[in-house]
Design a protein around this motif. Structure first.
Motif, PDB file in Angstrom:
ATOM      1  N   LYS A  28      51.554  26.714  42.769  1.00 52.24           N
ATOM      2  CA  LYS A  28      51.627  25.300  42.407  1.00 52.24           C
ATOM      3  C   LYS A  28      52.111  25.110  40.971  1.00 52.24           C
ATOM      4  CE  LYS A  28      48.337  22.610  43.927  1.00 52.24           C
ATOM      5  NZ  LYS A  28      47.021  22.039  44.263  1.00 52.24           N
ATOM      6  N   ARG A  29      52.762  26.120  40.410  1.00 51.25           N
ATOM      7  CA  ARG A  29      53.237  26.050  39.023  1.00 51.25           C
ATOM      8  C   ARG A  29      54.729  25.721  38.982  1.00 51.25           C
ATOM      9  NH1 ARG A  29      51.003  30.132  34.750  1.00 51.25           N
ATOM     10  NH2 ARG A  29      49.222  28.902  35.431  1.00 51.25           N
ATOM     11  N   VAL A  30      55.073  24.830  38.051  1.00 52.67           N
ATOM     12  CA  VAL A  30      56.470  24.469  37.829  1.00 52.67           C
ATOM     13  C   VAL A  30      56.798  24.563  36.351  1.00 52.67           C
ATOM     14  CG1 VAL A  30      56.642  22.945  39.849  1.00 52.67           C
ATOM     15  CG2 VAL A  30      55.980  21.981  37.618  1.00 52.67           C
TER      16      VAL A  30
ATOM     17  N   ARG B 238      46.170  19.943  28.689  1.00 50.83           N
ATOM     18  CA  ARG B 238      46.258  18.490  28.830  1.00 50.83           C
ATOM     19  C   ARG B 238      46.725  18.127  30.239  1.00 50.83           C
ATOM     20  NH1 ARG B 238      50.566  14.500  25.985  1.00 50.83           N
ATOM     21  NH2 ARG B 238      50.216  12.771  27.397  1.00 50.83           N
ATOM     22  N   ASP B 239      46.103  17.117  30.813  1.00 54.79           N
ATOM     23  CA  ASP B 239      46.546  16.589  32.099  1.00 54.79           C
ATOM     24  C   ASP B 239      47.706  15.634  31.876  1.00 54.79           C
ATOM     25  OD1 ASP B 239      44.630  17.982  33.564  1.00 54.79           O
ATOM     26  OD2 ASP B 239      43.165  16.362  33.428  1.00 54.79           O
ATOM     27  N   VAL B 240      48.697  15.694  32.753  1.00 57.30           N
ATOM     28  CA  VAL B 240      49.845  14.795  32.694  1.00 57.30           C
ATOM     29  C   VAL B 240      49.976  14.081  34.030  1.00 57.30           C
ATOM     30  CG1 VAL B 240      51.085  16.113  30.919  1.00 57.30           C
ATOM     31  CG2 VAL B 240      51.441  16.671  33.324  1.00 57.30           C
ATOM     32  N   GLU B 241      50.504  12.865  33.981  1.00 53.91           N
ATOM     33  CA  GLU B 241      50.680  12.047  35.173  1.00 53.91           C
ATOM     34  C   GLU B 241      52.161  11.837  35.446  1.00 53.91           C
ATOM     35  OE1 GLU B 241      48.371  10.799  37.312  1.00 53.91           O
ATOM     36  OE2 GLU B 241      46.860  11.918  36.172  1.00 53.91           O
ATOM     37  N   ALA B 242      52.545  11.917  36.704  1.00 54.06           N
ATOM     38  CA  ALA B 242      53.941  11.701  37.094  1.00 54.06           C
ATOM     39  C   ALA B 242      54.428  10.354  36.580  1.00 54.06           C
ATOM     40  CB  ALA B 242      54.077  11.764  38.609  1.00 54.06           C
ATOM     41  N   GLY B 243      55.587  10.371  35.929  1.00 58.66           N
ATOM     42  CA  GLY B 243      56.211   9.155  35.435  1.00 58.66           C
ATOM     43  C   GLY B 243      55.711   8.682  34.086  1.00 58.66           C
ATOM     44  N   GLU B 244      54.682   9.337  33.546  1.00 60.63           N
ATOM     45  CA  GLU B 244      54.121   8.933  32.254  1.00 60.63           C
ATOM     46  C   GLU B 244      54.685   9.807  31.132  1.00 60.63           C
ATOM     47  OE1 GLU B 244      51.977   6.315  31.710  1.00 60.63           O
ATOM     48  OE2 GLU B 244      52.400   5.859  33.812  1.00 60.63           O
ATOM     49  N   PRO B 245      54.822   9.251  29.924  1.00 55.44           N
ATOM     50  CA  PRO B 245      55.303  10.051  28.785  1.00 55.44           C
ATOM     51  C   PRO B 245      54.332  11.192  28.476  1.00 55.44           C
ATOM     52  CG  PRO B 245      55.337   7.702  28.258  1.00 55.44           C
ATOM     53  CD  PRO B 245      54.590   7.856  29.557  1.00 55.44           C
TER      54      PRO B 245
ATOM     55  N   PRO C 191      57.509  14.811  35.315  1.00 59.28           N
ATOM     56  CA  PRO C 191      58.051  14.603  36.649  1.00 59.28           C
ATOM     57  C   PRO C 191      56.988  14.615  37.741  1.00 59.28           C
ATOM     58  CG  PRO C 191      58.597  16.787  35.854  1.00 59.28           C
ATOM     59  CD  PRO C 191      57.904  16.076  34.737  1.00 59.28           C
ATOM     60  N   LEU C 192      55.852  15.267  37.458  1.00 59.81           N
ATOM     61  CA  LEU C 192      54.796  15.434  38.451  1.00 59.81           C
ATOM     62  C   LEU C 192      53.441  15.416  37.742  1.00 59.81           C
ATOM     63  CD1 LEU C 192      56.574  18.411  40.197  1.00 59.81           C
ATOM     64  CD2 LEU C 192      56.283  16.160  41.219  1.00 59.81           C
ATOM     65  N   SER C 193      52.394  15.195  38.491  1.00 59.12           N
ATOM     66  CA  SER C 193      51.041  15.213  37.925  1.00 59.12           C
ATOM     67  C   SER C 193      50.475  16.629  37.954  1.00 59.12           C
ATOM     68  CB  SER C 193      50.127  14.284  38.723  1.00 59.12           C
ATOM     69  OG  SER C 193      50.568  12.953  38.615  1.00 59.12           O
ATOM     70  N   GLY C 194      49.697  16.945  36.931  1.00 55.69           N
ATOM     71  CA  GLY C 194      49.058  18.250  36.869  1.00 55.69           C
ATOM     72  C   GLY C 194      48.530  18.536  35.480  1.00 55.69           C
ATOM     73  N   ARG C 195      48.357  19.820  35.185  1.00 55.46           N
ATOM     74  CA  ARG C 195      47.813  20.254  33.901  1.00 55.46           C
ATOM     75  C   ARG C 195      48.800  21.202  33.228  1.00 55.46           C
ATOM     76  NH1 ARG C 195      41.910  21.458  34.052  1.00 55.46           N
ATOM     77  NH2 ARG C 195      41.974  19.239  33.607  1.00 55.46           N
ATOM     78  N   VAL C 196      49.073  20.959  31.944  1.00 56.52           N
ATOM     79  CA  VAL C 196      49.957  21.824  31.167  1.00 56.52           C
ATOM     80  C   VAL C 196      49.261  23.162  30.967  1.00 56.52           C
ATOM     81  CG1 VAL C 196      51.115  22.142  28.946  1.00 56.52           C
ATOM     82  CG2 VAL C 196      51.037  19.865  30.003  1.00 56.52           C
TER      83      VAL C 196
ATOM     84  N   ALA D 260      48.862  19.094  40.465  1.00 57.92           N
ATOM     85  CA  ALA D 260      47.669  18.539  41.093  1.00 57.92           C
ATOM     86  C   ALA D 260      47.957  18.284  42.569  1.00 57.92           C
ATOM     87  CB  ALA D 260      47.284  17.235  40.389  1.00 57.92           C
ATOM     88  N   GLY D 261      46.928  18.190  43.356  1.00 53.19           N
ATOM     89  CA  GLY D 261      47.094  17.822  44.765  1.00 53.19           C
ATOM     90  C   GLY D 261      47.880  18.849  45.557  1.00 53.19           C
TER      91      GLY D 261
END
Length: 131
Positions: free
Chosen positions: A23-25, A50-57, A73-78, A108-109
């Motif tokens: 699940k890593r990109v 840090r958690d990041v959300e798809a579409g958010e800076p 581009p996608l939700s997940g954790r750096v 995530a997911g």
């Protein structure tokens, strides 16, 4: 004309995504984006964990022309930040799909790349955007 590798996926905000396993990109900005920005002099990226959300800076690129936001581009954790960009931010200009990668994210997911553009769709998007 810019080159868009077929094995990557793209966003309309000009980020690319490469599945690196599980699940890593890996995420970076496209050749088109770096050309529009000009010489990149500073990269501000999120910290590991840090958690990041798809579409958010999630960071910024500073060039001699301007400062531009990076969008996740996608939700997940750096999980990894490119350590070379602090000393050599110009790697984004010289090798946007290689040494110029920015972060790695554990998705995530379900962890799919659904909804991202393939190389042809991205090239078509650039063409439409330029008209």
């Amino acid at each position: 004309m810019s080159h868009y590798p077929d094995h990557l996926r793209y966003t309309k905000d000009h980020e690319w995504v490469e599945k690196t396993g599980g699940k890593r990109v890996r995420v970076g900005v496209t050749d088109f984006a770096q050309k529009q920005l000009g010489d990149i002099v500073f990269v501000d990226v999120p910290t590991v964990g840090r958690d990041v959300e798809a579409g958010e800076p999630f960071g910024t690129l500073e060039s001699v022309k301007s400062v531009s936001e990076l969008y996740s581009p996608l939700s997940g954790r750096v999980v990894t930040v490119n350590p070379d960009l602090e000393a050599d931010p110009e790697n984004i200009n010289t090798d946007p799909y290689g040494d110029g990668w920015i972060v790695e994210i554990d998705l995530a997911g379900a962890g799919t790349l659904d909804g991202l553009l393939d190389a042809k769709q991205y090239a078509d998007h650039i063409k439409e955007e330029s008209e």
